[in-house]
Scaffold this active site. Structure first.
Site, short mmCIF file in Angstrom:
data_model
loop_
_atom_site.label_atom_id
_atom_site.label_comp_id
_atom_site.label_asym_id
_atom_site.label_seq_id
_atom_site.Cartn_x
_atom_site.Cartn_y
_atom_site.Cartn_z
N GLY A 190 0.78 -1.24 0.00
CA GLY A 190 0.00 0.00 0.00
C GLY A 190 0.81 1.28 0.00
O GLY A 190 0.30 2.33 0.39
N SER A 191 2.05 1.23 -0.50
CA SER A 191 2.82 2.49 -0.51
C SER A 191 2.21 3.51 -1.49
O SER A 191 2.28 4.71 -1.25
CB SER A 191 4.29 2.24 -0.84
OG SER A 191 4.44 1.78 -2.17
N ASN A 192 1.59 3.02 -2.56
CA ASN A 192 0.92 3.96 -3.48
C ASN A 192 -0.36 4.53 -2.87
O ASN A 192 -0.69 5.70 -3.07
CB ASN A 192 0.64 3.28 -4.82
CG ASN A 192 1.88 3.24 -5.69
OD1 ASN A 192 2.30 4.27 -6.23
ND2 ASN A 192 2.50 2.07 -5.79
N MET A 211 -3.92 -7.04 -7.26
CA MET A 211 -3.37 -8.11 -8.09
C MET A 211 -4.40 -9.10 -8.62
O MET A 211 -4.06 -10.25 -8.93
CB MET A 211 -2.27 -8.84 -7.30
CG MET A 211 -1.07 -7.95 -7.02
SD MET A 211 -0.41 -7.14 -8.53
CE MET A 211 1.12 -6.43 -7.91
N LEU A 223 -7.53 -9.49 -11.71
CA LEU A 223 -8.19 -8.85 -12.85
C LEU A 223 -9.61 -8.48 -12.44
O LEU A 223 -10.22 -9.16 -11.62
CB LEU A 223 -8.24 -9.81 -14.04
CG LEU A 223 -6.90 -10.22 -14.64
CD1 LEU A 223 -7.12 -11.20 -15.78
CD2 LEU A 223 -6.12 -9.00 -15.13
N ASN A 244 -5.12 2.17 -13.23
CA ASN A 244 -4.13 1.28 -12.61
C ASN A 244 -2.75 1.90 -12.74
O ASN A 244 -2.45 2.57 -13.73
CB ASN A 244 -4.15 -0.07 -13.35
CG ASN A 244 -3.16 -1.06 -12.80
OD1 ASN A 244 -3.00 -1.22 -11.58
ND2 ASN A 244 -2.45 -1.76 -13.68
N HIS A 257 1.34 0.81 -12.87
CA HIS A 257 2.13 -0.39 -13.17
C HIS A 257 3.60 0.00 -13.36
O HIS A 257 3.90 1.00 -14.03
CB HIS A 257 1.59 -1.06 -14.44
CG HIS A 257 2.29 -2.32 -14.76
ND1 HIS A 257 2.06 -3.50 -14.07
CD2 HIS A 257 3.27 -2.60 -15.65
CE1 HIS A 257 2.84 -4.45 -14.55
NE2 HIS A 257 3.59 -3.93 -15.50
N SER A 304 3.78 3.34 -15.68
CA SER A 304 2.61 3.68 -16.50
C SER A 304 1.38 3.81 -15.61
O SER A 304 1.22 3.06 -14.65
CB SER A 304 2.31 2.56 -17.52
OG SER A 304 3.42 2.30 -18.34
N ASP A 315 -3.03 -5.63 -17.10
CA ASP A 315 -2.32 -4.36 -17.23
C ASP A 315 -2.48 -3.78 -18.64
O ASP A 315 -1.53 -3.25 -19.23
CB ASP A 315 -0.84 -4.53 -16.87
CG ASP A 315 -0.67 -4.99 -15.43
OD1 ASP A 315 -1.32 -4.41 -14.55
OD2 ASP A 315 0.10 -5.94 -15.19
C1 GAR Z 1 3.47 -1.10 -7.34
O1 GAR Z 1 4.79 -1.07 -7.81
C2 GAR Z 1 2.49 -1.19 -8.49
O2 GAR Z 1 2.91 -0.46 -9.61
C3 GAR Z 1 2.51 -2.67 -8.77
O3 GAR Z 1 2.47 -3.25 -7.50
C4 GAR Z 1 3.20 -2.42 -6.59
C5 GAR Z 1 2.34 -2.22 -5.37
O4 GAR Z 1 3.07 -1.56 -4.38
N1 GAR Z 1 1.39 -3.06 -9.58
C6 GAR Z 1 1.47 -4.04 -10.48
O5 GAR Z 1 2.47 -4.72 -10.67
C7 GAR Z 1 0.20 -4.27 -11.27
N2 GAR Z 1 0.42 -5.24 -12.25
P1 GAR Z 1 2.30 -0.88 -3.14
O6 GAR Z 1 1.35 -1.94 -2.58
O7 GAR Z 1 3.40 -0.56 -2.17
O8 GAR Z 1 1.59 0.32 -3.66
#
Ligand code: GAR
Length: 179
Positions: free
Chosen positions: A10-12, A82, A84, A99, A101, A128, A137
């Protein structure tokens, strides 16, 4: 209002919360996702929609869509989600699911994009943000930023720091209530 779907750290999500964007609901397919702790710490409603509790993915997605609508969600952000999404979910939020990625899509879709880029020996990868369709994706691009692969030791960190800047920027642009 923004709804965020998460599966992991969940850093995003944290970047969206730190940017004071109007996140009203955070949903996960995994009960143990640390992202849910981040949401609760920020006072945001959370729920887990595990596939184990539903007949199939489409039914789970419909229940999740209803919960998001009940929380006033107009834009759905996949931040490390993660699974679809099925057509019934996407039809409830037409052109309103995005999303993030960690690659320059359409290169390296999937769950191991950074490792796949390293294994392929590319010099440049990136981040992206795109609208979501039923594919892995895939869907129309909204924003991309290039990241040089070298120095490899810091690639993951550099990609994450681009993500944490780019995602709030795109969400702010798409969400009139946040401007
Ligand atoms: C992020 O790097 C995101 O771009 C990626 O998962 C990570 C989640 O990190 N997403 C994918 O690979 C989607 N196919 P987070 O949980 O720390 O935000």
């Amino acid at each position: 209002m923004i709804g965020v779907l998460v599966s992991g750290n969940g850093s995003n999500l944290q970047a969206l919360l730190d940017a004071a964007l109007p996140v009203s609901a955070v949903a996960s397919n995994r009960m143990g996702a640390y992202a849910l702790v981040r949401a609760r710490d920020a006072g945001v409603s959370t729920a887990t929609f595990s596939l184990d509790c539903h007949a199939d993915r489409a039914e789970r997605d419909l229940v999740m869509a209803t919960w998001l609508e009940e929380h006033g969600v107009e834009l759905v952000v996949l931040a490390g989600y993660m699974h679809l999404l099925t057509t019934p979910f996407l039809q409830r939020f037409p052109d309103r699911v995005i999303n993030i990625h960690p690659s320059l899509l359409p290169a390296f879709p999937g769950a191991r994009a950074i490792d796949d880029a390293l294994a392929a020996g590319v010099e440049t990868t990136g981040v992206s943000v795109h609208y979501v369709d039923e594919g892995l994706d895939s869907g129309p691009l909204i924003a991309q930023e290039h990241v040089p692969v070298e120095p490899r030791a810091t690639l993951v960190e550099r990609i994450h720091s681009v993500e944490h800047r780019l995602l709030p920027q795109v969400v702010r642009d798409l969400c009139p209530a946040a401007r």
